[in-house]
Scaffold this motif. Structure first.
Motif, short mmCIF file in Angstrom:
data_model
loop_
_atom_site.label_atom_id
_atom_site.label_comp_id
_atom_site.label_asym_id
_atom_site.label_seq_id
_atom_site.Cartn_x
_atom_site.Cartn_y
_atom_site.Cartn_z
N PHE A 106 0.85 -1.20 0.00
CA PHE A 106 0.00 0.00 0.00
C PHE A 106 0.89 1.26 0.00
O PHE A 106 0.67 2.19 -0.78
N CYS A 144 -6.80 12.99 2.78
CA CYS A 144 -6.61 11.55 3.00
C CYS A 144 -5.67 11.28 4.18
O CYS A 144 -4.63 11.93 4.31
N ILE A 145 -6.04 10.31 5.03
CA ILE A 145 -5.20 9.97 6.19
C ILE A 145 -4.50 8.62 6.00
O ILE A 145 -3.96 8.06 6.96
N LEU A 146 -4.54 8.09 4.78
CA LEU A 146 -3.83 6.84 4.46
C LEU A 146 -4.22 5.67 5.38
O LEU A 146 -3.35 4.92 5.85
N CYS A 147 -5.52 5.55 5.62
CA CYS A 147 -5.97 4.46 6.49
C CYS A 147 -6.05 3.14 5.75
O CYS A 147 -6.18 2.08 6.37
N ALA A 148 -6.05 3.19 4.41
CA ALA A 148 -6.10 1.99 3.55
C ALA A 148 -7.48 1.33 3.49
O ALA A 148 -7.62 0.26 2.90
N CYS A 149 -8.50 1.95 4.10
CA CYS A 149 -9.84 1.35 4.02
C CYS A 149 -10.31 1.24 2.57
O CYS A 149 -11.01 0.30 2.19
N CYS A 150 -9.93 2.22 1.74
CA CYS A 150 -10.39 2.21 0.34
C CYS A 150 -9.68 1.13 -0.47
O CYS A 150 -10.32 0.27 -1.08
N ALA A 168 -6.23 4.93 -2.97
CA ALA A 168 -5.58 5.93 -2.11
C ALA A 168 -4.43 6.60 -2.86
O ALA A 168 -4.29 7.84 -2.86
N LEU A 171 -5.85 8.81 -5.66
CA LEU A 171 -6.40 10.07 -5.14
C LEU A 171 -5.26 11.07 -4.92
O LEU A 171 -5.37 12.25 -5.27
N CYS A 211 -14.59 4.97 2.50
CA CYS A 211 -13.73 6.03 3.05
C CYS A 211 -14.33 6.67 4.30
O CYS A 211 -15.38 7.31 4.23
N PRO A 212 -13.67 6.55 5.45
CA PRO A 212 -14.22 7.12 6.68
C PRO A 212 -14.11 8.64 6.74
O PRO A 212 -14.70 9.27 7.62
N LYS A 213 -13.37 9.25 5.79
CA LYS A 213 -13.26 10.71 5.76
C LYS A 213 -14.22 11.32 4.74
O LYS A 213 -14.16 12.52 4.48
N LEU A 215 -14.25 10.95 1.53
CA LEU A 215 -13.63 11.35 0.26
C LEU A 215 -14.16 10.46 -0.86
O LEU A 215 -14.80 9.44 -0.62
N PRO A 217 -12.47 8.71 -3.82
CA PRO A 217 -11.37 8.31 -4.70
C PRO A 217 -11.84 7.89 -6.09
O PRO A 217 -11.15 8.14 -7.08
#
Ligand code: SF4
Ligand code: SF4
Length: 233
Positions: A106, A144-150, A168, A171, A211-213, A215, A217
């Motif tokens: 990732f 983006c906080i780079l959580c990798a959920c997407c 991610a 984006l 995406c928890p924010k 956003l 992508p």
């Protein structure tokens, strides 16, 4: 409250397995977040492994798959989840232990899009200026906080994490492609113009859904493709 957590210790387990945990409902308030529950469970079982840090939805370290959908546990109220709550690691990447996955691919994909401004050298007297309109274009692309959920909810990334950059990274690529201060606009587009790196996105939108924010992508990738079609020979 019943919680099923996927466990895996590569030193002792041949394959992952599910373990049922129970917690007294009296310990749960309406606004208790899932991460708080995990921390309570770890009080009794110190071997339970998961990542967390800020507990405010900012660091992006506690992404996990909850009842089949990727979430940040620190901003997911348990009251919003059907029981028993089933927690697994983010899918599609190797498991290091329990809910901790190996994010190397990732991060490599993120690094591959050069996620930093490439601009004219500055001297101490000048700044890189943007109009308010140019700055506003970046809204929705830079948070983006780079959580990798997407990326870990994206089928194209599951099958080809070494080739498809993933939502991610794309984006971030779009964020610098549209930045008025960046001078490598065309170089960036040429590097992204690949059937695997970018065009493997099929716009299924799992990424945007996850995406928890808040956003999008998928829309950013569509925009990136449109810019390529217009501007590359
Ligand atoms: S829209 Fe593209 S990047 Fe997002 S989940 Fe679908 S294939 Fe993956
Ligand atoms: S786009 Fe959203 S889901 Fe994807 S890494 Fe960034 S914050 Fe996480």
């Amino acid at each position: 409250m019943k919680i099923i957590i996927q466990r895996y210790n590569p030193e002792t387990d041949r394959v992952p397995y599910d373990e049922l945990f129970e917690i007294d409902d009296a310990q749960i308030q309406h606004d208790t977040m899932l991460l708080e529950v995990l921390l309570m469970l770890r009080e009794n079982d110190s071997t339970l492994a998961f990542r967390s840090s800020c507990q405010e939805g900012v660091c992006g370290s506690d992404g996990m798959n909850v009842n089949g959908k990727n979430h940040l546990s620190c901003i997911t109220p348990v009251s919003s989840l059907t029981q028993p709550i089933t927690i697994r690691p983010l899918p599609g990447l190797p498991i290091i232990r329990d809910l901790i996955i190996d994010l190397n691919l990732f991060y490599q994909q993120y690094q591959s899009v050069k996620p930093y401004l490439q601009s004219e050298p500055l001297d101490s007297e000048h700044e890189h200026l943007q109009t308010p309109e140019q700055r506003a274009q970046l809204d929705g692309s830079y948070e983006c906080i780079l959580c990798a959920c997407c990326s870990t909810s994206c089928p194209s990334f599951w099958w080809n994490p070494d080739q498809f950059a993933g939502p991610a990274a794309l984006l971030a690529a779009q964020r610098f492609v549209i930045d008025s201060r960046d001078i490598k606009h065309i170089d960036r587009l040429q590097e992204l113009d690949s059937p695997t790196k970018t065009f493997r996105c099929r716009h299924i939108q799992n990424c945007t859904d996850a995406c928890p924010k808040g956003l999008n992508p998928s829309r950013a990738i569509q925009e990136l493709k449109s810019i390529m079609v217009k501007e590359l020979p």
